[in-house]
Design an enzyme around this catalytic site. Structure first.
Site, PDB file in Angstrom:
ATOM      1  CG  HIS A   1      -3.872   7.555   0.382  1.00 47.13           C
ATOM      2  ND1 HIS A   1      -3.783   6.047   0.092  1.00 47.13           N
ATOM      3  CD2 HIS A   1      -3.861   7.546   1.835  1.00 47.13           C
ATOM      4  CE1 HIS A   1      -3.841   5.509   1.131  1.00 47.13           C
ATOM      5  NE2 HIS A   1      -3.512   6.454   2.242  1.00 47.13           N
TER       6      HIS A   1
ATOM      7  CD  GLU B   1      -2.789   1.103   2.340  1.00 45.71           C
ATOM      8  OE1 GLU B   1      -3.279   0.129   2.986  1.00 45.71           O
ATOM      9  OE2 GLU B   1      -3.271   2.249   2.922  1.00 45.71           O
TER      10      GLU B   1
HETATM   11  C1  MEV Z   1      -5.574   3.156   5.427  1.00 39.94           C
HETATM   12  O1  MEV Z   1      -4.682   2.168   5.104  1.00 39.94           O
HETATM   13  C2  MEV Z   1      -5.424   3.209   7.026  1.00 39.94           C
HETATM   14  C3  MEV Z   1      -6.135   4.358   7.503  1.00 39.94           C
HETATM   15  O2  MEV Z   1      -7.515   4.307   7.122  1.00 39.94           O
HETATM   16  C4  MEV Z   1      -5.968   4.256   8.814  1.00 39.94           C
HETATM   17  C5  MEV Z   1      -7.041   5.117   9.789  1.00 39.94           C
HETATM   18  O3  MEV Z   1      -8.263   5.489   9.219  1.00 39.94           O
HETATM   19  O4  MEV Z   1      -6.723   5.315  10.989  1.00 39.94           O
HETATM   20  C6  MEV Z   1      -5.828   5.861   7.084  1.00 39.94           C
END
Ligand code: MEV
Length: 449
Positions: free
Chosen positions: A395, A86
């Site tokens: 992201h 990821e």
């Molecule tokens: C994404 O891989 C993880 C998050 O959704 C964790 C969170 O929301 O605390 C960003």
């Protein structure tokens, strides 16, 4: 349908397996077989090592192997190897590591290291008779398994408490032996399961012969013996703390006190709401799993245990906690982490061995600390983004870079696209359209998503 079924698949050579599966399941069989085979390692000896880890292998499935540097943990600096597919996770861990580097770093304390195994059995006799014979049974169990436990005892581990648990109120005649183990630097699954299987044999033999359990002692039947991946007594606490005003710089949008309070509330939401807690903990496992995988530990066991632990009081909750009291910001997570640094694949997988090397060949307890701090760092970074900019901007930058690469954008096009999408939503179609309209673009865009 019949042609999609095969017997003796495991006996085929690797090339035959690949040909068979692509011919029967893929439209462009030859191209698919070639592409998959392309992921075979050029070094034949290394490929054989990898093939031995599993069955019916046809190639390798590569995952990115990244490093999050600047992790100060218990006064020592680590560069943490992370295997994860990821985007943003390694970047987030690195940025949280750097943030805390200037504020005393991460601390971790191993609270306990007990692992558990169970022998599940049924017996229709009076439980009181079992309890009466239990002390004798326990000595026999230890004696009969001595040939297995001797070495572990020399290393400081072995079999701890053995309990007889009566579950006959839940299922008629159901009992279990619940056994505590110390497995030192190994995760211990093989050791525990071997001892448990010996215990099973001893238990049945003992029951069949012991006078207190007759005439129905031979009716005692072992259903199964297996370690429990639930290890609520193999726990490490990872934490960071600093005076609230030292949080200055955590984000541009909020002052330190407002940041601390909003952060505390974000953790609190995950304490009280399971829907948020799952996502919150998923973020912790982004960090945890990546290190667990890089060191060839069992991430399925770690995940299953972590989630059960998160629900230990009957409601699924955040694994991390935060307080802001008397001007002090504290953020911590208690994580059950049954990991090892010897045995299993840890020393067989060449990259796991190198990961452990990079970490300075830690003990299992030190690795527990590193894994937990990486999970906490990930959680800190995610919450920091969520309560300020949101996670999409970060992201999307990565996503945009991936799309541009996929579409074969050149250097200048990439620069212009990054500028163009600074304040726009990134999607595959939008990037393709932008590239197609890019002045001087000679039609780079051909690949489908
Ligand atoms: C994404 O891989 C993880 C998050 O959704 C964790 C969170 O929301 O605390 C960003």
């Amino acid at each position: 349908m019949q042609e999609k079924i095969i017997s003796g698949f495991s006996k085929l050579t690797k090339a035959e397996k690949l040909t068979w599966v692509t011919r029967h399941y893929v439209a462009d069989a030859e191209a698919a077989a070639g592409e998959i085979a392309g992921f075979t390692h050029a070094d034949e000896r290394l490929q054989q090592v990898l093939d031995r880890f599993s069955e019916n292998t046809v190639a390798n499935y590569p995952m990115p192997f990244g490093i999050a540097p600047n992790f100060l943990i218990n006064g020592r600096v680590y560069a943490v190897p992370m295997v994860i597919e990821e985007s943003s996770v390694v970047a987030a861990a690195s940025s949280a590591a750097k943030f805390w580097l200037a504020r005393g770093g991460f601390k971790a304390e191993v609270l306990s290291t007990v692992k558990l195994g169970q022998v599940h059995f049924t017996w229709s006799g009076d439980p009181a008779r079992l309890r009466l014979a239990f002390a004798e049974l326990e000595s026999r169990l230890r004696l009969d398994a001595a040939y297995l436990t001797e070495n572990m005892e020399k290393r400081g581990g072995g079999v701890g408490q053995i309990e007889l648990i009566d579950l006959s109120d839940r299922e008629p005649g159901l009992f279990q032996l619940r056994i505590a183990f110390e497995t030192c630097d190994s995760m211990g699954a093989n050791f525990i399961n071997s001892v448990l299987e010996q215990f099973s044999a001893t238990l049945e033999e003992f029951a069949a012969a012991h006078p207190a359990l007759q005439p129905d002692g031979k009716d005692l039947v072992v259903i199964m013996a297996i370690l429990s991946n639930y290890t609520p007594e193999c726990v490490v606490r990872a934490y960071v703390e600093c005076p609230v005003d030292r949080l200055a710089g955590a984000c541009k949008e909020l002052g330190p006190a407002a940041f601390a309070e909003k952060f505390r509330k974000a953790v609190r939401i995950a304490q009280v709401d399971p829907y948020r807690a799952v996502t919150h903990n998923k973020g912790i496992f982004n960090g945890v799993d990546a290190v667990v995988l890089a060191t060839a530990n069992d991430f399925r066991a770690i995940e299953a245990c972590g989630h059960a632990y998160a629900a230990r009081d009957g409601q699924y909750r955040s694994l991390s906690n935060c307080t802001v009291e008397d001007g002090l910001f504290r953020f911590w997570a208690d994580l059950p982490l049954a990991v090892g640094t010897v045995g299993g694949l840890t020393n067989l997988h060449p990259l796991a061995r190198r990961s452990l090397d990079i970490l300075g060949n830690p003990s299992a307890e030190e690795l527990m600390a590193i894994v937990a701090c990486t999970g906490l760092a990930q959680n800190f970074a995610a919450l920091r983004s969520l309560i300020t900019t949101g996670i999409q901007s970060g992201h999307m930058k990565m996503h945009l870079a991936n799309i541009l690469h996929h579409l074969g954008a050149g250097e200048q096009e990439t620069r212009e696209a990054i500028e163009h999408f600074r304040d726009k939503t990134v999607s595959f179609a939008a990037v393709r359209e932008f590239l197609n309209s890019f002045s001087g673009n000679a039609g780079v865009v051909s690949k489908a998503p």
